[in-house]
Scaffold this motif. Structure first.
Motif, mmCIF file in Angstrom:
data_model
loop_
_atom_site.group_PDB
_atom_site.id
_atom_site.type_symbol
_atom_site.label_atom_id
_atom_site.label_comp_id
_atom_site.label_asym_id
_atom_site.label_seq_id
_atom_site.Cartn_x
_atom_site.Cartn_y
_atom_site.Cartn_z
ATOM 1 N N ASP A 164 10.309 17.811 -9.131
ATOM 2 C CA ASP A 164 11.774 17.725 -9.185
ATOM 3 C C ASP A 164 12.369 18.157 -7.854
ATOM 4 O O ASP A 164 13.447 18.751 -7.806
ATOM 5 C CB ASP A 164 12.313 18.622 -10.312
ATOM 6 N N GLY A 165 11.669 17.845 -6.774
ATOM 7 C CA GLY A 165 12.083 18.336 -5.468
ATOM 8 C C GLY A 165 13.227 17.547 -4.848
ATOM 9 O O GLY A 165 13.796 16.643 -5.448
ATOM 10 N N PRO A 194 12.678 22.533 -5.424
ATOM 11 C CA PRO A 194 13.619 21.940 -4.464
ATOM 12 C C PRO A 194 14.119 22.977 -3.471
ATOM 13 O O PRO A 194 14.137 24.179 -3.756
ATOM 14 C CB PRO A 194 14.746 21.424 -5.364
ATOM 15 N N PHE A 195 14.528 22.508 -2.290
ATOM 16 C CA PHE A 195 15.176 23.388 -1.331
ATOM 17 C C PHE A 195 16.492 23.887 -1.929
ATOM 18 O O PHE A 195 17.199 23.159 -2.617
ATOM 19 C CB PHE A 195 15.448 22.654 -0.018
ATOM 20 N N ASN A 196 16.831 25.126 -1.616
ATOM 21 C CA ASN A 196 18.015 25.770 -2.191
ATOM 22 C C ASN A 196 19.285 25.259 -1.526
ATOM 23 O O ASN A 196 19.457 25.395 -0.307
ATOM 24 C CB ASN A 196 17.895 27.291 -2.020
ATOM 25 N N THR A 197 20.188 24.687 -2.317
ATOM 26 C CA THR A 197 21.431 24.153 -1.752
ATOM 27 C C THR A 197 22.322 25.257 -1.189
ATOM 28 O O THR A 197 23.093 25.022 -0.263
ATOM 29 C CB THR A 197 22.218 23.364 -2.817
ATOM 30 N N PHE A 198 22.232 26.473 -1.744
ATOM 31 C CA PHE A 198 23.031 27.578 -1.230
ATOM 32 C C PHE A 198 22.602 27.950 0.190
ATOM 33 O O PHE A 198 23.413 28.271 1.043
ATOM 34 C CB PHE A 198 22.903 28.799 -2.146
ATOM 35 N N VAL A 199 21.290 27.887 0.439
ATOM 36 C CA VAL A 199 20.763 28.259 1.754
ATOM 37 C C VAL A 199 20.975 27.156 2.771
ATOM 38 O O VAL A 199 21.415 27.396 3.901
ATOM 39 C CB VAL A 199 19.249 28.590 1.646
ATOM 40 N N TYR A 200 20.691 25.909 2.395
ATOM 41 C CA TYR A 200 20.679 24.814 3.359
ATOM 42 C C TYR A 200 21.948 23.970 3.370
ATOM 43 O O TYR A 200 22.254 23.320 4.369
ATOM 44 C CB TYR A 200 19.472 23.900 3.090
ATOM 45 N N GLY A 201 22.679 23.934 2.268
ATOM 46 C CA GLY A 201 23.840 23.062 2.190
ATOM 47 C C GLY A 201 23.403 21.609 2.056
ATOM 48 O O GLY A 201 22.218 21.281 2.149
ATOM 49 N N THR A 202 24.363 20.738 1.842
ATOM 50 C CA THR A 202 24.077 19.317 1.650
ATOM 51 C C THR A 202 24.707 18.493 2.759
ATOM 52 O O THR A 202 25.878 18.682 3.073
ATOM 53 C CB THR A 202 24.605 18.832 0.280
ATOM 54 N N GLY A 203 23.899 17.610 3.334
ATOM 55 C CA GLY A 203 24.401 16.728 4.385
ATOM 56 C C GLY A 203 24.517 15.307 3.876
ATOM 57 O O GLY A 203 24.705 15.057 2.687
#
Length: 204
Positions: A164-165, A194-203
């Motif tokens: 579910d990445g 999955p990568f953490n949206t809080f840490v990386y944000g969404t582009g």
């Protein structure tokens, strides 16, 4: 300068290149918008061949899939282990004699996933487990270079992922060819989580 020949070549990516051939008695000046040119003089006659991209083609994709190792306790199977017990487990793995553990050992853990499964795997030498690592690269030709503003952010691009990445826009390279750009975008898929949206944000 007279146009004497035109030739079209289609690349595997779908981009189409056109070659315009001119002849002249005076030395010709290539167009500044051509991608490349070749100029020759034979028996007083100049020949100029200019190369152009006719379209921006279709995206060409390359996907690399490998496996990498992570500590066995980080597997999703152990996500529901009590946080306090997992903290003690990690201390015990680093130093079984750590004084903060007191009399605690994996066998006395109140969480059966530590006292049974995790400790059993550890005794068998199963200290790590394999997780997928997928890197996707997309190549295309466009009228302008791609932006680098979203590098390092979680991407909405259609990237193959495991479990579910999700994927991060991890890199970009671009080269100007005439008045167009050939570029490659790189995306790195997450592992089991999955990568953490809080840490990386969404582009984009």
């Amino acid at each position: 300068m007279a146009l004497t020949k035109q030739q079209w070549i289609k690349e595997p990516s779908g981009a189409i290149r056109r070659f315009d051939t001119y002849t002249a008695f005076n030395e010709p000046t290539p167009s500044p918008s051509c991608r490349t040119y070749d100029k020759t003089l034979v028996d007083g006659v100049w020949t100029l061949v200019e190369e152009y991209y006719v379209n921006t083609g279709k995206t060409q994709a390359r996907v690399e899939c490998t496996l990498m190792t992570e500590p066995i306790e980080s597997a999703k199977y152990f996500d529901d282990v009590d946080a306090g017990e997992m903290k003690k487990w990690k201390l015990w793995v680093q130093n079984p004699q750590d004084p903060t553990l007191g009399t605690w050992t994996p066998l006395t853990s109140t969480d059966p996933k530590i006292s049974n499964q995790l400790f059993a795997l550890w005794k068998l030498g199963e200290r790590t487990y394999l997780v997928p690592r997928i890197v996707a690269r997309y190549t295309n030709v466009a009228t302008s270079p791609p932006t680098a503003v979203d590098i390092g952010k979680i991407s909405t691009a259609d990237v193959p992922v495991a479990h579910d990445g999700n994927a991060i826009y991890s890199g970009m390279s671009a080269q100007q060819e005439g008045d167009l750009w050939r570029y490659e975008l790189e995306y790195m898929a997450s592992g089991e989580r999955p990568f953490n949206t809080f840490v990386y944000g969404t582009g984009g």
